[in-house]
Design an enzyme around this catalytic site. Structure first.
Site, PDB file in Angstrom:
ATOM      1  N   LYS A 122     109.970  32.638  50.443  1.00  0.00           N
ATOM      2  CA  LYS A 122     110.912  33.517  51.570  1.00  0.00           C
ATOM      3  C   LYS A 122     111.834  34.082  50.279  1.00  0.00           C
ATOM      4  O   LYS A 122     112.009  35.213  50.295  1.00  0.00           O
ATOM      5  CB  LYS A 122     110.928  33.018  52.634  1.00  0.00           C
ATOM      6  CG  LYS A 122     110.403  33.156  53.577  1.00  0.00           C
ATOM      7  CD  LYS A 122     110.307  32.727  55.441  1.00  0.00           C
ATOM      8  CE  LYS A 122     110.978  31.461  54.905  1.00  0.00           C
ATOM      9  NZ  LYS A 122     109.772  30.451  55.208  1.00  0.00           N
ATOM     10  N   THR A 123     112.259  32.558  49.729  1.00  0.00           N
ATOM     11  CA  THR A 123     113.583  32.863  49.730  1.00  0.00           C
ATOM     12  C   THR A 123     113.620  33.764  47.813  1.00  0.00           C
ATOM     13  O   THR A 123     113.948  34.321  47.428  1.00  0.00           O
ATOM     14  CB  THR A 123     114.650  31.660  49.104  1.00  0.00           C
ATOM     15  OG1 THR A 123     114.911  31.462  49.806  1.00  0.00           O
ATOM     16  CG2 THR A 123     115.670  31.825  47.949  1.00  0.00           C
ATOM     17  N   GLU A 166     116.069  36.679  55.291  1.00  0.00           N
ATOM     18  CA  GLU A 166     114.856  35.724  55.418  1.00  0.00           C
ATOM     19  C   GLU A 166     114.440  35.533  56.692  1.00  0.00           C
ATOM     20  O   GLU A 166     115.730  35.391  57.568  1.00  0.00           O
ATOM     21  CB  GLU A 166     114.782  33.919  54.213  1.00  0.00           C
ATOM     22  CG  GLU A 166     115.213  34.294  53.194  1.00  0.00           C
ATOM     23  CD  GLU A 166     114.986  32.498  52.371  1.00  0.00           C
ATOM     24  OE1 GLU A 166     114.189  31.629  53.378  1.00  0.00           O
ATOM     25  OE2 GLU A 166     115.958  33.122  51.108  1.00  0.00           O
TER      26      GLU A 166
END
Length: 475
Positions: A122-123, A166
């Site tokens: 996600k990051t 996110e």
């Protein structure tokens, strides 16, 4: 539930656990909107220094008196119910909200909220997409779980109607968001202390996708994701290595940290692009960012430039130093699938040996996925383990690092006395890191790579190791 109109009436916002990766960007965004912000945390970190540099008062240690004067108190899920500051907040009469609820409120401020979910990546994908928008000169807002150098942190408030954020599945927090575009990178068995089964994880991701008001972007190669969204009544855009996806890639060359791949759209060759973060998993992250950017009208030139400029985020295969031929990398991976991807990428690079210094995170994850951890960590040439960081949990089942270490051939572990194993004080962790870094200094050789890995505070060991190597302690 707190509304936007109610939020606008608040003046003093206090964050319990302001140094957390999910809290810091919210503090950045709300501070930029003129709110008076205070916060607290338990341990001194680089993030707290960054928070203070914004002019925000931070209390070290969590005490009831810290909330004085606040009319809205935000806390992170890592804070236990008996935390004295949280107890005082709930008794104070002030509004108290969990971090994910506040993030959900922020997503409703934007007409084009792109919420990026997935068990892993996600990051990186969020940061790639943020960098692409910036290179296209779009003044976006973002909430990222890691620090991106180009924005000077992990949060940004812009003037456009686009938000990149996110969307974390932990305890169904992403179901509190309002995505216009929902991105699903992958679906895997994690947080089983909450979900119980992989099927329940899939159901939550399906619920998240169903909330998207415009489109859903998914990894068409990921079996669990495809199964989770089967038959859903949404516009679906797919990405992956298979040419059957809407966006696909063919890797042409890997050299060092650079990967060159050919981009295809609906089977048609578009252009060759380069990323400077290693591994096939990061090509997939790039494809997700490309699909999301194209859905918002970003040019291929802007996408290519954004990917070339992107050099990763803090704690995502971040190079901490190189001393006497030993390279020290720090990485946030804490789930077996993430660990396997990162170590596989590291093994593909030109290093004599790859060491992993792993800090297990939470007792429940370590217990439930122990055999998977054994397989993924064994990809490294040498494995070193620290204490388990319990974080939001107490060690109710007697889970210790030794139980993991004994299953990995040749592993070395440093588990402090069992009666201290679930303690989280800085002094005890510092002692553990002194042990492991001394061991590494005595055993690493020129040409080795050492990766400190985990989502706790193991990055401190990376810094400590570089400092010791610089003192000439390498044999």
């Amino acid at each position: 539930m707190l509304t936007i109109d109610e939020l606008r009436k608040k003046k003093h916002l206090h964050f319990i656990g302001i140094g957390g990766s999910g809290m810091y960007p919210l503090a950045q965004i709300l501070h930029s909107q003129g709110y008076f912000i205070t916060g607290s945390d338990n341990n001194e970190t680089e993030t707290l220094k960054a928070v203070r540099s914004m002019g925000i008062d931070v209390f070290l240690g969590q005490r009831a008196e810290n909330i004085k004067g606040a009319d809205l108190i935000i806390y992170t899920a890592a804070v236990l119910d008996d935390n004295p500051e949280l107890v005082a907040a709930r008794e104070s009469g002030a509004e108290v909200v969990e971090r994910s609820e506040m993030l959900g409120l922020i997503t409703r401020l934007f007409d084009r909220a792109i919420c990026i979910s997935g068990t892993h990546g996600k990051t990186t994908a969020s940061s790639m997409l943020t960098q692409i928008f910036l290179e296209e000169s779009i003044d976006i807002s973002c909430v990222i779980g890691g620090k991106l150098n180009s924005i000077g942190g992990s949060g940004r408030f812009g003037k456009s109607d686009i938000l990149v954020c996110e969307a974390c599945e932990f305890k169904d927090h992403f179901l509190k968001l309002s995505p216009d575009t929902a991105v699903i990178l992958n679906v895997d068995a994690d947080h089983l202390d909450y979900f119980g089964t992989l099927d329940n994880v899939k159901k939550s991701f399906r619920a998240f996708a169903s909330m998207a008001s415009k489109r859903v972007i998914i990894n068409g190669d990921d079996k669990n994701t495809v199964e989770a969204l089967k038959g859903i009544d949404k516009e679906i855009i797919t990405f992956g290595f298979s040419r059957e996806n809407d966006y696909s890639a063919e890797i042409l060359e890997t050299k060092g940290l650079r990967t060159i791949f050919r981009l295809y759209c609906k089977g048609e060759s578009i252009d060759d692009m380069a990323i400077y973060v290693p591994g096939r998993h990061n090509v997939l992250n790039a494809l997700a960012a490309i699909a999301a950017a194209r859905s918002e009208g970003v040019s291929y030139d802007g996408i290519s430039m954004g990917l070339q400029v992107f050099r990763g985020t803090v704690r995502r295969f971040e190079k901490i130093g190189e001393v006497n031929g030993v390279t020290v990398i720090d990485d946030y991976a804490h789930h077996p699938t993430e660990i396997a991807s990162t170590l596989t990428a590291a093994r593909s690079l030109d290093y004599k040996r790859v060491w992993v210094l792993f800090q297990p995170f939470t007792y429940s994850r370590t217990e439930m996925l122990m055999d998977d951890f054994v397989l993924s960590l064994s990809i490294a040439d040498r494995v070193v383990l620290t204490d388990i960081m319990g974080s939001r949990e107490r060690n109710e089942h007697g889970i210790y690092t030794e139980q993991l270490g004994r299953k990995i051939p040749g592993a070395k572990w440093f588990d402090t006395e069992h009666e201290l194993a679930d303690a989280q004080s800085a002094e005890q962790k510092q002692f553990n890191f002194e042990q492991v870094t001394d061991y590494l200094v005595e055993n690493v050789q020129q040409g080795d790579m050492v990766i400190t890995m985990g989502c706790g505070d193991v990055y401190k060991a990376a810094v400590m190791l570089v400092e010791k190597l610089q003192k000439g302690m390498l044999k």
